[in-house]
Design an enzyme around this catalytic site. Sequence first.
Site, PDB file in Angstrom:
ATOM      1  N   GLY A 283       0.870  -1.203   0.123  1.00 40.52           N
ATOM      2  CA  GLY A 283       0.045  -0.018  -0.013  1.00 40.52           C
ATOM      3  C   GLY A 283       0.714   1.248   0.081  1.00 40.52           C
ATOM      4  O   GLY A 283       2.075   1.092  -0.147  1.00 40.52           O
ATOM      5  N   GLY A 284       0.346   2.278   0.020  1.00 40.22           N
ATOM      6  CA  GLY A 284       1.059   3.427  -0.099  1.00 40.22           C
ATOM      7  C   GLY A 284       2.008   3.755   1.181  1.00 40.22           C
ATOM      8  O   GLY A 284       3.068   4.448   0.906  1.00 40.22           O
TER       9      GLY A 284
ATOM     10  N   VAL B 241       3.781  -5.439   2.998  1.00 41.66           N
ATOM     11  CA  VAL B 241       3.525  -6.786   4.071  1.00 41.66           C
ATOM     12  C   VAL B 241       4.066  -7.990   3.508  1.00 41.66           C
ATOM     13  O   VAL B 241       3.766  -8.214   2.056  1.00 41.66           O
ATOM     14  CB  VAL B 241       2.014  -6.747   4.436  1.00 41.66           C
ATOM     15  CG1 VAL B 241       2.133  -7.911   5.384  1.00 41.66           C
ATOM     16  CG2 VAL B 241       1.441  -5.539   4.927  1.00 41.66           C
TER      17      VAL B 241
ATOM     18  N   LYS C 147       5.000  -6.052   8.500  1.00 38.89           N
ATOM     19  CA  LYS C 147       4.611  -4.912   7.888  1.00 38.89           C
ATOM     20  C   LYS C 147       5.524  -3.773   7.806  1.00 38.89           C
ATOM     21  O   LYS C 147       6.008  -3.589   8.965  1.00 38.89           O
ATOM     22  CB  LYS C 147       3.386  -4.486   8.630  1.00 38.89           C
ATOM     23  CG  LYS C 147       2.742  -2.987   7.677  1.00 38.89           C
ATOM     24  CD  LYS C 147       1.632  -2.419   8.528  1.00 38.89           C
ATOM     25  CE  LYS C 147       0.842  -1.192   7.570  1.00 38.89           C
ATOM     26  NZ  LYS C 147       0.193  -1.648   6.716  1.00 38.89           N
TER      27      LYS C 147
ATOM     28  N   ASP D 271      -8.944   2.710  10.624  1.00 36.58           N
ATOM     29  CA  ASP D 271      -8.972   2.560   9.027  1.00 36.58           C
ATOM     30  C   ASP D 271      -9.448   1.258   8.336  1.00 36.58           C
ATOM     31  O   ASP D 271      -9.118   0.586   7.898  1.00 36.58           O
ATOM     32  CB  ASP D 271      -7.379   2.703   8.623  1.00 36.58           C
ATOM     33  CG  ASP D 271      -7.259   3.036   7.238  1.00 36.58           C
ATOM     34  OD1 ASP D 271      -8.311   3.527   6.614  1.00 36.58           O
ATOM     35  OD2 ASP D 271      -6.092   2.935   6.520  1.00 36.58           O
TER      36      ASP D 271
END
Lengths: 186, 409
Positions: free
Chosen positions: B92-93, B97, B112, B201
Amino acid sequence: MVNGGQSVTALLREWRAGDPQAAERLLPLVYEELRTLAASYMQRERAGHTLRPTDLIGEAYVRLAAGSQPTWDDRSHFFAIAARTMRQVLVDHARKHTAQKRGADDRPITFDEDAIAVDRPAELLALHDALDELAVLDERKARAVELHYFGGLTHEEVARALDVHVNTVSRELKLAEAWIHRRMSV
Amino acid sequence: MTPERWRRVEAVFNEVVDLPDHERAAHLVSACGSDDALRGEIEALLASVPDAARSMRTAIGEVAASLPRVPRLQIGARLGKRYQIIELLGEGGMGAVYRAHDDKLGEAVALKVVRGPVDEQLLRDEVRLAQRVTHPNVCRTFDLEEVDGLHLVKMEYVPGETLATRLARDRALPIAECVRIARGVAAGLAAAHARHIVHGDLKPANIMLDGDRVLLMDFGVAWVARVAAAPVGRLRGTVGYLAPELVRDRQADERADLYALGCVLYEMLAGEPVFPAASTTDVHTRHVAIAAPSVRKMRPDTPRWLASALGDLLAKRPEDRAHGLQRVVAGPPRRMSTAVLAALVAVGAIVHNWWPSTTPTPPAEHVNGHAGSGDNVDTLMFSPDGEWLLFRSNRLGAGQPRLYHVVGR
């Protein structure tokens, strides 16, 4: 580091004042936004795909703007800076990879170097140069191209940022695109 | 090119660009007169139009696609003294992971790698909170480590795919699947909220599906890196799933998770987000000001109890959401066994005026249809709350109440 309650107005003031660190703070977002942009540009033929390139930048803007009273100008300015930064990142990247093949490996072996290979950087640089030329001739069209292609804004969003009608944006982009494409292929 | 010349080029180009091919040539000749250079320029521009946009996108897209994804780890590499990187699970940004083998534990873990710069204290605090959540629907967060200058959040490794992947492939999911996933997420959230721990989130990309298991990932951690990446204060969340109070006041608590759960549930049912993105700021405005569209319009077979619970979760006012969570956790109203159903029908036949007396208003919806049996049943209908399918009988006689038979739910 996190800068808690900084307002969009304050950040823009720093940018206007030319504080290089202020623009750098957008970089992680810009990188990610560019990846989304790449995905949407490379998969355009896949119908129904609704990647939204401006989401991260837009999100950052909303976070910044929340709690403060930014003006419409601030908003336009923010997207303009993001688009300019995105363009600059790409141009720097393309230049680095035309100038030299990767030098001695000075990074830890844990990092994957294969991930860094640039396809056809020359075309991007030609686009960049053509856009600079266009800016001399017709600044507004050049800004529209930058916002739409590098910033990932829709025609409507470009129109709002430049404070012109969306039809004007669409019409002017058509000429600007043709002109740049012609310069790129010469 | 002089500015005057450019204006001339623009004027003629605009005059002819939208004309059909056969009219263009004649128009060009009359517009350009003896200026052959101008005509040549316009013709070249017109020839560029069809390919221009695509070629610009390709030039930008190819370089953008090759930007380094830092930090990306080499598969097979060893990290510290303890981990071997097996595969990239997702990126992701704000980091990536990996599945890694942990020599000390002797098993696979998820690492991560948080992309810096990051607010270390904040990250440490969030990891400490996340460690305290142990629940079958929450992916365990083990530890925060710093190895080779990288911040690693070590988590339970969960095979399978994320809900985001699933939704991208299948769009809308079967009702039973929506209920199952939503209940899993709701149970995980409820357990965390009981300890006053907020996810912050919640979105399809943070929900892991592994066979029958539903696991909530990245508790408390996901948003920290985002905060660090954007110099923008400690606002959690992702654009499509942001509760109104987050957008408005930058402040939220557990109840923002409930709103996000509502968004996720809606997306599973409808096959598209509550507020599909026209632009980010529009989406935000709509989360704050516009009522969520009716899920039953998008997905008519959504059970009423679920649509109603979803309505609670998506309430603009945080205090109106808790009931929605309870209802999702509880699941469908209990199904009656055949025996109970039969008994109810029998009772209904005896105490035949129970239904009309409790529901003076006519049913909101009903399906007309003749039962066709020798019985004096004439209409198939839903009960006013939508939960029961009933046969309404003919009146037994003038002044007599109707009989209602429960036939199913």
